[in-house]
Design an enzyme around this catalytic site. Structure first.
Site, PDB file in Angstrom:
ATOM      1  N   ASP A   1       0.843  -1.200   0.000  1.00 12.85           N
ATOM      2  CA  ASP A   1       0.000   0.000   0.000  1.00 12.85           C
ATOM      3  C   ASP A   1       0.876   1.247   0.000  1.00 12.85           C
ATOM      4  OD1 ASP A   1      -2.128  -1.733   0.207  1.00 12.85           O
ATOM      5  OD2 ASP A   1      -2.267  -1.529   2.399  1.00 12.85           O
TER       6      ASP A   1
HETATM    7  N1  URA Z   1      -1.113  -6.021   3.889  1.00 15.63           N
HETATM    8  C1  URA Z   1      -1.673  -4.779   3.864  1.00 15.63           C
HETATM    9  O1  URA Z   1      -2.741  -4.557   4.420  1.00 15.63           O
HETATM   10  N2  URA Z   1      -1.007  -3.816   3.207  1.00 15.63           N
HETATM   11  C2  URA Z   1       0.192  -3.994   2.604  1.00 15.63           C
HETATM   12  O2  URA Z   1       0.752  -3.053   2.036  1.00 15.63           O
HETATM   13  C3  URA Z   1       0.754  -5.279   2.651  1.00 15.63           C
HETATM   14  C4  URA Z   1       0.081  -6.281   3.301  1.00 15.63           C
END
Ligand code: URA
Length: 240
Positions: free
Chosen positions: A105
């Site tokens: 993310d």
């Molecule tokens: N899980 C998440 O919620 N976000 C990420 O960036 C990676 C794993």
């Protein structure tokens, strides 16, 4: 088998054959410390080293990269709100088709693997391979035993038929978890922690397989993965 310099540079992401030829003819490419302005001179690719505008390069059949992703970068070629992680790589790596292996993310930091080897990307992302990904999870609320046990036993996420369990989960401090997952579902860690009645306020990936993000690799920096790193990655036990 030897290969013309022009073709070698093309394979390493320095542009079209015409662009590589122009680069060579302008004297910007050095081999063994000497400008080589003949695009048709041949070299053995294995172990071939050269510089372009004084930046050293080594021939690599495929590129395997570890990037320390900073916050506020998107893992997309067409980012919407923040710069793309691809802006953190030298142009030739992008030109030769290096891709992020899975996505983090925009607010997640830490280890992001990248490669132009389709088979390798598939091996790392295939749900069948169960590659462990280790995260440090900072939570909004104090972590209690019930949350740890829910994450270990499995929590039901929206749109999922069966519960998803952490491969490992330990409390590091009141607001810090170390959580290992083997799947790569959308917002998986945040959704799991929410389903366990807490909330993620910061997420940092510290290891994939047996390869841990080196402390020397600062946010925004990248490194080549060498044979030993790739072997470490294949190990199922992430660095503790
Ligand atoms: N899980 C998440 O919620 N976000 C990420 O960036 C990676 C794993």
């Amino acid at each position: 088998m030897t290969v013309e310099l022009e073709r070698l540079l093309r394979s390493q992401g320095f542009g079209s054959r015409a662009e590589c030829r122009a680069l060579i003819c302008s004297g910007r490419v050095l081999t063994n410390g000497v400008a080589c302005d003949d695009p048709y001179v041949e070299f053995e690719p294995e172990g071939f080293q050269f510089t372009v505008d004084d930046v050293p390069w080594k021939y690599r059949k495929h590129a395997y990269i570890a990037l320390h992703k900073p916050a506020d970068f998107e893992c997309s070629h067409k980012p919407r709100f923040h710069p793309s992680v691809y802006t953190l790589l030298p142009r030739p790596l992008v030109t030769r088709g290096v891709q992020a292996i899975g996505r983090l993310d925009e607010d997640t930091t830490g280890l992001l693997l990248m490669s132009d080897d389709g088979q390798f990307i598939h091996q790392c992302t295939s749900p069948k391979k169960l590659v462990p990904k280790v995260y440090e999870v900072t939570t909004k609320h104090t972590i209690d035993d019930a949350q740890i046990s829910a994450l270990r036993q499995g929590v039901l996420l929206n749109d999922e038929a069966s519960p998803v369990a952490a491969a490992a989960c330990e409390r590091v401090s009141d607001h810090l978890l170390r959580l290992t997952v083997t799947e790569g579902k959308y917002h998986q860690v945040k959704r799991m922690v929410a389903a366990a009645s807490n909330r993620v306020v910061a997420l940092h990936r510290v290891a994939i397989g047996g390869f841990a993000l080196p402390a020397s690799l600062k946010p925004g920096e990248w490194m080549w993965l060498e044979e030993k790193d790739l072997a470490g990655l294949a190990e199922r036990n992430p660095a503790a």
